[in-house]
Design a protein around this motif. Structure first.
Motif: not given
Length: 424
Positions: A320, A303, A399-400, A403-404, A203, A205, A316
């Motif tokens: 999160r 990252r 969250n991004n 990339t989930t 992940d 951001k 991940q």
């Protein structure tokens, strides 16, 4: 290293010259005699604004090598350089060119040097793989060297100039060519690099400058593993995989990328002259070269990597969960910490409007810091934190979505595919 070179080659050198050269390398005038010319420290390692021969060398070179040649007339900038007020100044007509150099530095760090894995580039008829020590590969090389350290004692060579001279990039090849069982784990990691079985980015951001330190302190492998285990207790489908998850599987990478002076505009620290005021230098005020500038000249790229693809999804999810908890674990930055001041002081006139005061006198030459970054002159100019509630506004802790993945997700391994093809 410099002392060893002088001694080994029996170079006659006065103590004053010796300290001056070392001070130039470090960019620190306080390390040498006070009668040295201050502007000379703007050439090799410029601590004032970052414009030095190093940037004039690597920025155009690396831009060319990645197929995105920088079309900036560097010789024009160099030829326009003049010494005024004991520092190197430039023609105001070249302000936009200098700003472009700083912007290109940021671009190279974001797009090339900090690429998540490695980059392929084609140069005309010649195709080459540019193995920049981009983050995934960089961490793998570090891990390989750490595995080899107990046997090779690499770290000690840094303090021995005679041995440090031979500590070059070929150390990786020497380890790979070795058959010593003590280096087997290091060879295995380097083999993963060759077969592109790299550590995977779980992940990422991009974080605004005011939140950078908060993320660095609160997003750690330990907290991610702890959060993943909490999720394992809540979801039986990942309970078994979470039991074997450990800190060694998680990498938290924080890459601070900026224009050369962290959150500040480098041009705030550069002095200029003009053809009508050839022997006078001053800082470029707002509106002289551009008004289109970012709020902050730095950002933090966060990252999260995994060394083992089997833990991709749970890492991940743990990361999160840490983001979700973050607002309750920190104190909001105070308004005073986030206020952006204009380049020159601003006062309120009698009619209530804002007016710019006269520039302050030039700071002493010894000062490294310059005025603050110019900003739009408004009654309130500050970084306002968006709502952390249920609003649709983005927050530093969201969250991004790109990339989930599912908590049970594990990407395929390129090396495993290659091995299957060989068997077939």
């Amino acid at each position: 290293m410099f002392d060893a070179l002088v001694k080994e080659n029996e170079i006659p050198m006065k103590p004053q010259d010796d300290s001056f050269i070392k001070a130039l390398i470090s960019g620190d005038p306080s390390q040498c005699y006070p009668d040295e010319k201050p502007f000379l420290f703007d050439i090799v390692a410029n601590q004032r604004n970052g414009l030095d021969v190093d940037k004039f060398d690597y920025i155009p070179r690396d831009s060319h090598m990645v197929g995105d040649k920088m079309n900036i007339a560097l010789m024009r900038i160099i030829n326009s350089a003049r010494v005024l007020d004991n520092q190197i100044c430039y023609d105001i007509k070249d302000a936009n060119l200098i700003y472009e150099i700083c912007a290109t530095r940021f671009k190279l760090h974001k797009m090339v040097y900090s690429h998540k894995a490695g980059m392929r580039h084609s140069f005309g008829e010649h195709s080459a793989f540019s193995l920049y020590l981009a983050k995934a590969i960089e961490y793998m090389i570090i891990d390989g060297l750490l595995e080899a350290e107990p046997h090779l004692q690499i770290a000690k060579h840094v303090y021995d100039p005679a041995k440090y001279l031979y500590l070059t990039d070929d150390i990786m090849g020497r380890i790979e060519a070795s058959t010593d069982p003590a280096l087997a784990r290091a060879r295995a990691i380097f083999d993963r690099i060759r077969t592109r079985d790299l550590y995977k980015m779980v992940d990422y951001k991009v974080v605004d400058w005011p939140w950078a330190e908060i993320f660095e302190k609160n997003i750690t492998p330990e907290r991610i593993v702890e959060a993943a285990r909490e999720l394992g207790n809540e979801d039986s489908s990942i309970n078994e995989i979470v039991k074997t998850l450990s800190v060694k599987h998680v990498i938290c990478d924080f890459s601070l990328m900026h224009y050369g002076m962290k959150e500040k505009n480098p041009l705030d620290f550069v002095k200029f002259y003009s053809k009508r005021h050839f022997n006078e230098s001053s800082h470029a005020e707002r509106g002289v070269y551009s008004n289109l500038m970012p709020q902050f000249f730095a950002e933090l790229l966060v990252r999260i990597y995994t060394r083992d693809i089997d833990y991709f999804g749970v890492i991940q999810a743990g990361y999160r969960r840490c983001l979700q908890k973050l607002p309750s674990q920190i104190n909001d930055p105070t308004p005073d910490e986030l206020v952006l001041k204009p380049m020159f002081p601003v006062a309120t006139s009698s009619d209530g409007s804002l007016e710019e005061l006269a520039p302050t006198p030039n700071p002493p030459v010894q000062e490294v810091l310059g005025p603050t970054t110019p900003r739009t002159f408004s009654r309130v100019s500050s970084f306002s934190r968006p709502s952390l509630g249920g609003s649709a506004d983005p927050t530093p802790f969201c969250n991004n979505n790109f990339t989930t993945v599912e908590m049970s997700f594990a990407p395929p391994s390129p090396s495993h595919k290659a091995k299957r093809r060989k068997v077939d």
